[in-house]
Scaffold this motif. Structure first.
Motif, PDB file in Angstrom:
ATOM      1  N   SER A 153      40.953  45.554  40.305  1.00 25.82           N
ATOM      2  CA  SER A 153      41.013  44.112  40.511  1.00 25.82           C
ATOM      3  C   SER A 153      42.418  43.563  40.252  1.00 25.82           C
ATOM      4  CB  SER A 153      40.010  43.409  39.595  1.00 25.82           C
ATOM      5  OG  SER A 153      38.685  43.776  39.912  1.00 25.82           O
ATOM      6  N   THR A 154      42.772  42.541  41.018  1.00 25.66           N
ATOM      7  CA  THR A 154      44.058  41.882  40.845  1.00 25.66           C
ATOM      8  C   THR A 154      43.971  40.870  39.705  1.00 25.66           C
ATOM      9  OG1 THR A 154      43.489  40.110  42.394  1.00 25.66           O
ATOM     10  CG2 THR A 154      44.496  42.107  43.310  1.00 25.66           C
ATOM     11  N   GLU A 199      41.790  37.972  40.558  1.00 23.84           N
ATOM     12  CA  GLU A 199      40.364  38.299  40.464  1.00 23.84           C
ATOM     13  C   GLU A 199      39.899  38.326  39.005  1.00 23.84           C
ATOM     14  OE1 GLU A 199      40.575  41.956  42.616  1.00 23.84           O
ATOM     15  OE2 GLU A 199      39.782  41.088  44.468  1.00 23.84           O
ATOM     16  N   ILE A 200      40.794  38.790  38.116  1.00 28.79           N
ATOM     17  CA  ILE A 200      40.469  38.805  36.687  1.00 28.79           C
ATOM     18  C   ILE A 200      40.315  37.383  36.168  1.00 28.79           C
ATOM     19  CG2 ILE A 200      41.375  39.400  34.405  1.00 28.79           C
ATOM     20  CD1 ILE A 200      42.718  41.836  35.717  1.00 28.79           C
ATOM     21  N   LYS A 201      41.262  36.501  36.555  1.00 22.12           N
ATOM     22  CA  LYS A 201      41.194  35.106  36.124  1.00 22.12           C
ATOM     23  C   LYS A 201      39.927  34.425  36.644  1.00 22.12           C
ATOM     24  CE  LYS A 201      46.182  34.279  35.773  1.00 22.12           C
ATOM     25  NZ  LYS A 201      47.321  33.500  36.305  1.00 22.12           N
ATOM     26  N   LYS A 202      39.595  34.692  37.892  1.00 20.79           N
ATOM     27  CA  LYS A 202      38.419  34.072  38.495  1.00 20.79           C
ATOM     28  C   LYS A 202      37.141  34.504  37.788  1.00 20.79           C
ATOM     29  CE  LYS A 202      36.058  33.517  42.954  1.00 20.79           C
ATOM     30  NZ  LYS A 202      36.076  33.889  44.404  1.00 20.79           N
ATOM     31  N   ALA A 203      37.049  35.805  37.472  1.00 18.84           N
ATOM     32  CA  ALA A 203      35.862  36.319  36.788  1.00 18.84           C
ATOM     33  C   ALA A 203      35.754  35.730  35.391  1.00 18.84           C
ATOM     34  CB  ALA A 203      35.911  37.845  36.724  1.00 18.84           C
ATOM     35  N   LEU A 232      43.141  42.500  29.746  1.00 14.87           N
ATOM     36  CA  LEU A 232      43.302  42.850  31.161  1.00 14.87           C
ATOM     37  C   LEU A 232      44.281  41.943  31.899  1.00 14.87           C
ATOM     38  CD1 LEU A 232      39.629  43.743  32.176  1.00 14.87           C
ATOM     39  CD2 LEU A 232      41.441  45.236  31.321  1.00 14.87           C
ATOM     40  N   SER A 233      44.554  40.743  31.361  1.00 17.48           N
ATOM     41  CA  SER A 233      45.501  39.841  32.019  1.00 17.48           C
ATOM     42  C   SER A 233      46.939  40.161  31.641  1.00 17.48           C
ATOM     43  CB  SER A 233      45.189  38.388  31.650  1.00 17.48           C
ATOM     44  OG  SER A 233      45.316  38.187  30.251  1.00 17.48           O
TER      45      SER A 233
END
Length: 378
Positions: free
Chosen positions: A16-17, A20-24, A57-58
């Motif tokens: 995941s980009t 995508e991490i921020k959105k999740a 993860l960010s």
């Protein structure tokens, strides 16, 4: 309880980009924030878990370390605490300037600053529970049926003998952290907001060791290789786990030890397959054995041969049941059953004598040269 994989927590793939991490994370944080779930401890735990996963993860470096070494490579996984400053930094980007009318401080203060109970306990240098560990083993199919004992060697953190886990050399004590003055946090101004983050000097404890132990470098913990025998109970299956309480990492500041989770994978058997506590095998028989009926000897998972009666006229695919020859049931002496699937084999080649006998048999049976189709069985 063992930590869940950070990617699993956020429900994303390892590829995941950052977007995508921020959105999740945004989705989970909004759904589980305590302001929307007052008094809901489970929602609060999910919120904290998602925040911790996002913090790692960010961050590109932390994510790379986590991908390579798992929890063992992340700062704070063994009781040092997590630095949530990255979460604060990206919060405006994730939530677009606020949440439910509150600012950054309103949302996170109850967890990561602003006089929270967690911050206070750090300032007092309270004990932290050690991390739980995971160990994967492969066992033979037969050992899963009857149980076994396996010796494993693993590495975990233990209390330092030299300083008795205090982290201080020769009984020397601690002093108030000069960076945060014992608060455990430092603040910085970010535009109109005052942002709190864990103190980098004392890792949120509020105190620093004056004379660190040279054996453990002031952590109070040392890594040790240990061997332990694990009892695998009869009846385990793929994915089963055995929990060894208190065999994980030691906690900092005298905190309780974590647990060791031993996950079991069962190697496949050459002849037997398993369904719950029942075993299945396939046994070939000849046309004459199927036609006339006979007694055959069949091997069991015990390593014995048992006599099984094949009824006359049996069809290929017929299942015969042998009671009590299956898998030992967990926490019991009872066993499942063994099922034998009969496979009637047609000879690929016939000698002259055998061919004549088969021709005579065909004439005697009056075989139909225009058979009627039969329906498939459900």
């Amino acid at each position: 309880m063992a930590k869940r994989d950070y990617y699993e927590v956020l429900g994303i793939a390892k590829t995941s980009t950052l977007d995508e991490i921020k959105k999740a994370y945004r989705k989970l944080a909004i759904a589980n924030h305590p302001d929307r779930n007052p008094g809901n401890k489970e929602a609060e735990d999910r919120f904290k878990e998602a925040t911790e996963a996002y913090e790692v993860l960010s961050d590109e470096k932390k994510r790379q370390t986590y991908d390579q070494f798992g929890f063992a490579g992340i700062d704070g996984a063994n009781g040092a605490g997590h630095d949530y400053s990255n979460v604060y930094r990206d919060f405006s980007d994730i939530f677009g300037g606020g949440f439910g009318g509150g600012g950054f401080e309103d949302i996170f203060s109850s967890f990561f600053g602003g006089g929270s109970s967690r911050s206070q306990s750090r300032g007092q240098g309270g004990p932290d529970v050690g991390s739980s560990l995971r160990y994967d083993i492969d066992i033979d199919f037969k050992d899963a049926v009857f149980g076994t004992k396996v010796e494993i060697a693993y590495s975990h953190q233990v209390s330092c003998d030299a300083c008795q886990g205090s982290g201080a050399k020769g009984g020397s004590g601690t002093k108030v952290c000069p960076t945060c003055n014992g608060v455990g946090q430092v603040r910085r101004n970010s535009g109109f907001f005052s942002v709190a983050s864990t103190c980098p000097t004392c890792n949120g404890t509020g105190r620093v060791i004056e004379n660190p132990c040279t054996d453990c470098h002031g952590t109070g913990l040392k890594r040790k290789q240990q061997k332990v025998k694990v009892t695998i109970p009869a009846g385990v299956d793929n994915g089963s786990r055995v929990v060894l309480r208190g065999m994980g990492d030691a906690g900092a500041n005298g905190g309780a030890k974590g647990d060791l989770y031993v996950y079991v994978s069962v190697k496949p058997h050459k002849y037997f397959v398993r369904q719950d506590y029942d075993l299945f095998c396939q046994i070939p028989i000849s046309i004459t054995q199927a036609s006339l009926g006979t007694d055959i000897e069949v091997p069991t998972i015990d390593g014995q041969n048992i006599k099984v009666s094949v009824p006359s006229g049996v069809q290929s695919g017929k299942m015969l049941r042998v009671r009590g020859r299956g898998v030992t049931k967990l926490n019991s002496t009872d066993r499942g059953d063994m099922y034998i699937k009969l496979l009637v084999q047609v000879p690929k080649r016939l000698g002259l004598k055998a061919k004549k006998i088969m021709q005579d048999l065909s004439e005697a049976l009056g075989e139909d040269i225009a058979p009627t189709p039969v329906p498939f069985e459900d």
